[in-house]
Design a protein around this motif. Structure first.
Motif, mmCIF file in Angstrom:
data_model
loop_
_atom_site.group_PDB
_atom_site.id
_atom_site.type_symbol
_atom_site.label_atom_id
_atom_site.label_comp_id
_atom_site.label_asym_id
_atom_site.label_seq_id
_atom_site.Cartn_x
_atom_site.Cartn_y
_atom_site.Cartn_z
ATOM 1 N N PHE A 27 -3.630 -14.060 1.723
ATOM 2 C CA PHE A 27 -3.863 -15.403 1.206
ATOM 3 C C PHE A 27 -3.169 -16.461 2.061
ATOM 4 O O PHE A 27 -3.791 -17.413 2.541
ATOM 5 C CB PHE A 27 -3.359 -15.470 -0.234
ATOM 6 N N GLY A 28 -1.882 -16.271 2.255
ATOM 7 C CA GLY A 28 -1.084 -17.265 2.977
ATOM 8 C C GLY A 28 -1.468 -17.385 4.439
ATOM 9 O O GLY A 28 -1.194 -18.386 5.084
ATOM 10 N N GLU A 108 -6.590 -4.690 -5.213
ATOM 11 C CA GLU A 108 -5.354 -3.918 -5.246
ATOM 12 C C GLU A 108 -4.163 -4.657 -4.642
ATOM 13 O O GLU A 108 -3.086 -4.693 -5.212
ATOM 14 C CB GLU A 108 -5.551 -2.581 -4.515
ATOM 15 N N HIS A 112 -0.514 -8.481 -7.864
ATOM 16 C CA HIS A 112 0.706 -9.069 -8.428
ATOM 17 C C HIS A 112 1.113 -10.342 -7.708
ATOM 18 O O HIS A 112 2.251 -10.770 -7.810
ATOM 19 C CB HIS A 112 1.845 -8.052 -8.366
ATOM 20 N N TYR A 115 -0.103 -16.341 -6.734
ATOM 21 C CA TYR A 115 -1.146 -17.363 -6.860
ATOM 22 C C TYR A 115 -2.223 -16.988 -7.858
ATOM 23 O O TYR A 115 -3.135 -17.773 -8.109
ATOM 24 C CB TYR A 115 -1.761 -17.666 -5.490
ATOM 25 N N ARG A 150 0.501 4.267 -19.924
ATOM 26 C CA ARG A 150 0.452 3.332 -18.802
ATOM 27 C C ARG A 150 0.957 3.958 -17.508
ATOM 28 O O ARG A 150 0.496 3.636 -16.420
ATOM 29 C CB ARG A 150 1.315 2.086 -19.099
ATOM 30 N N ALA A 154 -1.062 4.379 -14.117
ATOM 31 C CA ALA A 154 -0.507 3.854 -12.869
ATOM 32 C C ALA A 154 -0.508 4.930 -11.789
ATOM 33 O O ALA A 154 -0.798 4.659 -10.612
ATOM 34 C CB ALA A 154 0.903 3.327 -13.096
ATOM 35 N N GLY A 158 -2.742 4.734 -8.659
ATOM 36 C CA GLY A 158 -1.946 4.745 -7.432
ATOM 37 C C GLY A 158 -2.465 5.788 -6.454
ATOM 38 O O GLY A 158 -2.581 5.532 -5.256
ATOM 39 N N GLU B 29 4.254 -17.108 2.660
ATOM 40 C CA GLU B 29 4.784 -18.074 1.708
ATOM 41 C C GLU B 29 6.291 -18.317 1.893
ATOM 42 O O GLU B 29 6.899 -19.051 1.101
ATOM 43 C CB GLU B 29 4.498 -17.596 0.282
ATOM 44 N N GLY B 158 0.936 7.387 -3.184
ATOM 45 C CA GLY B 158 0.231 6.401 -3.995
ATOM 46 C C GLY B 158 0.658 6.468 -5.451
ATOM 47 O O GLY B 158 0.887 5.433 -6.090
ATOM 48 N N ALA B 159 0.790 7.659 -5.972
ATOM 49 C CA ALA B 159 1.214 7.805 -7.366
ATOM 50 C C ALA B 159 2.614 7.208 -7.555
ATOM 51 O O ALA B 159 2.870 6.460 -8.510
ATOM 52 C CB ALA B 159 1.210 9.274 -7.763
ATOM 53 N N GLY B 162 2.364 3.526 -7.344
ATOM 54 C CA GLY B 162 1.695 3.012 -8.525
ATOM 55 C C GLY B 162 2.657 2.868 -9.695
ATOM 56 O O GLY B 162 2.648 1.854 -10.403
ATOM 57 N N PHE B 168 7.556 0.381 -13.818
ATOM 58 C CA PHE B 168 8.345 1.424 -14.470
ATOM 59 C C PHE B 168 9.534 1.799 -13.607
ATOM 60 O O PHE B 168 9.478 2.691 -12.780
ATOM 61 C CB PHE B 168 7.461 2.633 -14.780
#
Lengths: 190, 190, 190, 190
Positions: A27-28, A108, A112, A115, A150, A154, A158, B29, B158-159, B162, B168
DNA sequence: TATGAATGAGCGTTCATTCAT
DNA sequence: AATGAATGAACGCTCATTCAT
């Protein structure tokens, strides 16, 4: 120049260009004029559709998050065993990623980022909430490993992302199915 | 103001500040003067140690990649069964991430960014190469699932990522051990 | 380029350039880079001293409003009859306008502009308040015409501004004194 | 939307909108699309009647300058003593300002702006020329104070403008007449 | 050697003007 | 003839980098 595109196609061209650049450079690191040029429009045109660069990023996010959600929702209508559900989700995700690799990369890596606004985050959360409920039921029936649903999600996501990020794309159906089996081994009740 | 730091500590202060800001806000940023202020040095000073902002990011990357590699290498000196090796690696990674959450976040989210140079990427590759060899041997001995070792590594990593990205952190030893077991289930020969 | 100016002179150069351009073209018609060029500094430098173009305009306003106030305040220390006070004020104003024509033009034409902030307006009001009190006392003593003192002040100032705006500058002492007498005729008790 | 206005009313709607916006915010601070929206026309339509934003401002200027001149000319047909002439002019001006406050504000504050063209300035000059002749005759007859007639006019107009700019509007007939008398005191032969 | 004020290219955004409809 | 979406030059402002101190 090129012939004037009608408005909805213009919007889409901008979203496509933004997706390509955001997912590749970030983005930046993406100037608005670069998006405009890639989309074949004037820089000012972007601001007729969105109020800021941030808004464009959120529109891209929601556009693709929505598409993916729709695909998953369609596919899951007749829900069966957790095993079946996972298999379907895995393949939907995989196929979606093959069709729209930039979109998945964007979703992906920008998950987080600061923006993204609340609405985008809510969309993400909404999808997760639904799947969490499915996992919970599967755990109650002893089909999936116990523990925080969760975290299971994840891990599975992941693993999926890890494979794609490492560059393993264009695998055969056979290979994809095998990977799916591996990931299920992580999720299944021992 | 503060007494002038000797050169190596100055450098470290800059890398620490850069890590904090890059991992929280992202590379694009983060203004260089912000790094300088957080590090307690003049903005110009940064350019005595590195030629550009990109170089600083690469230095941060290599600094922490190196630390993690060193930890893993130490831990793995007396190699044992694949099961044991994975258990050790999992816990080293987990503990490292708990001790240096920003560093791990940075290493993961900036892994494929365009401002990382070849040397940084090579460093990453070097570590992967060593572990790949270990996996290959484990596969030959029938301890781990067959297939491209790189994919197995990507899935396991990846796990791990994730779980951390989903927030967590600070889990109990018990929970961490259970997660490790889940991930091993994905890697183990069926 | 030219040798670097020390900081206070730089600031002053910027304020001078801004005054010249704002008073000649107007605020909205003056690009920041034009101010920078006229001041012999980089455009970014302006933002080390003020946060925005608006802030620069307010700084110019306050700078000159303060100077004029100081001059008037000095001159009025030993206050005498209203006639004397007016004569002094008139000449101070006139001389100030001759010395700093752009400043006076700026103060007058930008008096009510929307980009002036509360502090600038308060400064203007403060000066008016003091003079209003003087007028009120003169009215009580029968030296000046009755009626709202603010209106009398507005008329006198208006007449002054009218003369200057119409381009009558560089008049002889004799002429200036005659104008002063005319304006006093407007203010004096009939 | 609304039924299409015939061309002359369209033009007037645009001039009205431009007057309102220019007088409130200023020329440089008023976007052309804002004028169009307020006038209820498309932005492009403005360019069918005038070639540029500058031209619109000049049209506004001339429109209102012309109206004011017409009013003054009408009122002065049967010319009498200078005292009477001034009284009439003062009241015509005052009433005009009460009826069209934005117009008067615009005429005054934009009098010397750089975007006014020669024709607009000539119009202003033409009116002044006529009045100057009147003043000159009055001076010859000993009715008005000697000296440059233009300066006398500038002072009188300045006093008028000063009162209005200071916010003294909506005064009673009595008050307006008193102010007129004050200003005449400035102009009258001593 | 270290500083941080200064720089100016380049950013995100606006808006006077154009032109396909 | 009128529209208003599209344009892109130019705006206010930021910040990676330089350099006088």
């Amino acid at each position: 120049m090129s012939p004037r595109l009608p408005s909805p196609e213009r919007q889409e061209a901008i979203l496509d260009a933004a997706l390509a650049l955001f997912s590749e450079r970030g983005f930046g690191e993406t100037p608005v004029p670069a998006i405009a040029e890639k989309a074949g429009v004037g820089a000012g045109t972007i601001y007729r559709y969105w109020e800021s660069k941030q808004d464009v990023a959120n529109a891209v996010y929601r556009h693709w998050k929505g598409k993916l959600h729709a695909r998953l929702t369609e596919a899951l209508v007749p829900l069966d065993s957790a095993r079946e559900i996972f298999r379907v989700m895995w393949h939907v995700n995989w196929n979606f990623a093959e069709e729209h690799p930039m979109a998945v990369k964007f979703l992906e890596t920008h998950h987080h980022e600061s923006y993204l606004d609340d609405e985008s985050r809510a969309m993400s959360e909404e999808g997760l909430g639904k799947i969490e409920a499915v996992v919970r039921r599967a755990q109650e029936r002893g089909e999936m490993a116990p523990g925080n649903p969760r975290i299971l999600l994840a891990m599975a996501n992941g693993a999926f992302v890890g494979i794609r990020k490492a560059g393993f794309v264009g695998l055969s159906d056979r290979e994809v199915a095998e990977l799916e089996e591996r990931v299920w081994a992580m999720l299944a009740a021992p």
